[in-house]
Design an enzyme around this catalytic site. Structure first.
Site, PDB file in Angstrom:
ATOM      1  N   ASP A   9       0.148  -1.226   0.056  1.00 18.00           N
ATOM      2  CA  ASP A   9      -0.008  -0.019   0.032  1.00 18.00           C
ATOM      3  C   ASP A   9       1.324   1.336   0.299  1.00 18.00           C
ATOM      4  O   ASP A   9       2.150   0.745   0.742  1.00 18.00           O
ATOM      5  CB  ASP A   9      -0.984  -0.232   1.523  1.00 18.00           C
ATOM      6  CG  ASP A   9      -1.906  -1.019   1.108  1.00 18.00           C
ATOM      7  OD1 ASP A   9      -1.948  -1.701  -0.043  1.00 18.00           O
ATOM      8  OD2 ASP A   9      -3.073  -1.153   1.868  1.00 18.00           O
TER       9      ASP A   9
ATOM     10  N   HIS B 170       3.182  -2.476   3.198  1.00 21.15           N
ATOM     11  CA  HIS B 170       3.245  -1.206   2.466  1.00 21.15           C
ATOM     12  C   HIS B 170       4.853  -0.752   1.937  1.00 21.15           C
ATOM     13  O   HIS B 170       6.073  -1.569   2.462  1.00 21.15           O
ATOM     14  CB  HIS B 170       3.714  -0.053   3.417  1.00 21.15           C
ATOM     15  CG  HIS B 170       2.725  -0.295   4.951  1.00 21.15           C
ATOM     16  ND1 HIS B 170       2.261  -1.082   5.093  1.00 21.15           N
ATOM     17  CD2 HIS B 170       1.339   0.339   4.522  1.00 21.15           C
ATOM     18  CE1 HIS B 170       0.766  -0.525   5.772  1.00 21.15           C
ATOM     19  NE2 HIS B 170       0.665   0.461   4.766  1.00 21.15           N
TER      20      HIS B 170
END
Length: 243
Positions: free
Chosen positions: A63, A208
């Site tokens: 992400d 991430h």
């Protein structure tokens, strides 16, 4: 090694997440459209939490990117093991990362919508939510070549408006099963341990590639990805099925 392309995967939500048809009916895609209109998508009450495929299937998701400091290293590791992953990108990051999205397209990765500026959607109006999502889908289409078919709410904060608007834009909501907590920078070994302990058929892993110092996330992937593959997991990406 990972599977070379997407496999057909049935998507699972919790038992309470009954779906209804999007109304009014979402427009159909036509080759002459300036922007490809979204296909008909269900409006879910909750985001999807895991996937169900043949055998020991898992999905890795990243992400907040793309970030030129970390995303290339993640892509390099995935390429080394011939694995595909999902990247939920923020629209404001795409302008400086167009080449990275083009590379994701070339290498078979799936790009999803993570809003424009990573706001808390539950505090926005419907108009603001739509703007966050629609602008990001436009940016993804320009850089990646296709409009996204998946979205993820920042902070995992979903509400009815976000689910409805996502469906209107032709996207399925995908959450996660295992949170690496890499945003807390606990160390690469700790991140890898969380993935390896949480590994199971159908698991969706959250990590991430932007939003801070993600060097630990890069190093952790180099640890846990070969371990997953050696353990017999097929690390791949989901493919939508349309009625």
């Amino acid at each position: 090694m990972g599977e070379p392309g997407a496999v057909g995967i049935h998507l699972l939500a919790s038992a309470a997440s009954a779906a209804v048809r999007c109304t009014p009916a979402c427009p159909t895609w036509t080759a002459s459209s300036v922007r490809a209109a979204p296909r008909r998508t269900l409006v879910r009450r909750e985001p999807l939490l895991r996937v169900s495929g043949r055998g020991r299937t898992m999905v890795l998701t990243f992400d907040d990117g793309p970030d030129p400091r970390y995303t290339p290293d993640i892509l390099d590791t995935l390429a080394e093991y011939d694995v595909r992953a999902m990247f939920f990108v923020c629209g404001e990051m795409v302008a400086g990362g167009r080449r990275l999205l083009a590379r994701m397209a070339d290498e078979g990765h799936v790009v999803g919508n993570h809003t424009w500026s990573h706001p808390l959607l539950t505090r926005l109006t419907r108009r603001q939510i739509r703007s966050q999502m629609e602008r990001t889908s436009d940016a993804i289409e320009d850089a990646y070549g296709e409009r996204p078919e998946w979205f993820r709410a920042p902070y995992g904060a979903w509400n009815r408006a976000a689910l409805e608007i996502g469906a209107e834009l032709g996207m399925e909501p995908l959450a996660w099963t295992v949170d690496t907590l890499d945003w807390t920078t606990p160390g690469a070994r700790s991140i890898a341990n969380r993935v390896e302990r949480g590994a199971a058929p159908g698991v969706v892993v959250l990590a991430h590639d932007a939003g801070g110092d993600r060097s630990q996330s890069v190093r952790a992937l180099r640890r846990y990805l070969p371990e997953l593959l050696d353990s017999g997991y097929h690390v791949t990406v989901p493919r939508r099925h349309y009625a």
